[in-house]
Write an enzyme that holds these catalytic residues in place. Sequence first.
Site, short mmCIF file in Angstrom:
data_model
loop_
_atom_site.label_atom_id
_atom_site.label_comp_id
_atom_site.label_asym_id
_atom_site.label_seq_id
_atom_site.Cartn_x
_atom_site.Cartn_y
_atom_site.Cartn_z
N GLU A 101 6.36 -5.13 9.45
CA GLU A 101 7.71 -4.59 9.57
C GLU A 101 7.97 -4.07 10.98
OE1 GLU A 101 5.31 -3.89 7.44
OE2 GLU A 101 6.06 -3.02 5.56
N CYS A 116 6.07 2.42 9.06
CA CYS A 116 7.09 1.36 9.08
C CYS A 116 8.42 1.85 8.52
CB CYS A 116 6.60 0.13 8.30
SG CYS A 116 5.33 -0.77 9.21
N1 THU Z 1 0.35 -3.73 6.62
C1 THU Z 1 1.60 -4.17 6.98
O1 THU Z 1 1.72 -5.12 7.78
N2 THU Z 1 2.67 -3.54 6.44
C2 THU Z 1 2.60 -2.51 5.57
O2 THU Z 1 3.63 -1.94 5.23
C3 THU Z 1 1.31 -2.12 5.00
C4 THU Z 1 0.12 -2.63 5.70
C5 THU Z 1 -0.83 -4.36 7.24
C6 THU Z 1 -1.60 -3.48 8.18
C7 THU Z 1 -2.96 -4.14 8.18
O3 THU Z 1 -2.95 -5.20 9.13
C8 THU Z 1 -3.06 -4.74 6.77
O4 THU Z 1 -1.76 -4.76 6.24
C9 THU Z 1 -3.96 -3.95 5.84
O5 THU Z 1 -3.60 -2.62 5.79
#
Ligand code: THU
Length: 142
Positions: free
Chosen positions: A59, A98
């Site tokens: 995000e 985010c």
């Molecule tokens: N992650 C996201 O990209 N968005 C979120 O809202 C939650 C977590 C990613 C961060 C990391 O690269 C992976 O998911 C595991 O936490």
Amino acid sequence: MSLNDLDKALIEAARIAAASSYSPYSDYPVGAALRFADGTIITGTNIENASYGLGLCAETVAVAKAMADGRRGELEAVAVSGPEKRGDGAPITPCGRCRQVLNELAALGGTDPRILCVGNDEVREARLSELLPHAFGPAHLD
Ligand code: THU
């Protein structure tokens, strides 16, 4: 909930974005897609780093791409999609950081975007203001 064609396209864009995820450390690809009032969709995916704490969420990458393109507000809807084969298949919701990052872009245009959280068999919808009540935003610094 019933999804219209615009929502379905947004969810599909988030899923496609996850295919570009750079997440070798968590093996947890996430896709995000932002839809603006003019219909434009801008996507992002999580980008991790060998220095683990420096990873960027999907995000946040999507918001950075949009703002780097000059977008300020007019954010109507967001779809977030996680991996099908991890967890219990329940919809994933944007992490706390985010939510704050999304709030900045939304607040610039005074919108309260719909957040479509995509799971294996279910899409859960909430307004950003429900996910981040009493948000701190640009108006506080006026
Ligand atoms: N992650 C996201 O990209 N968005 C979120 O809202 C939650 C977590 C990613 C961060 C990391 O690269 C992976 O998911 C595991 O936490």
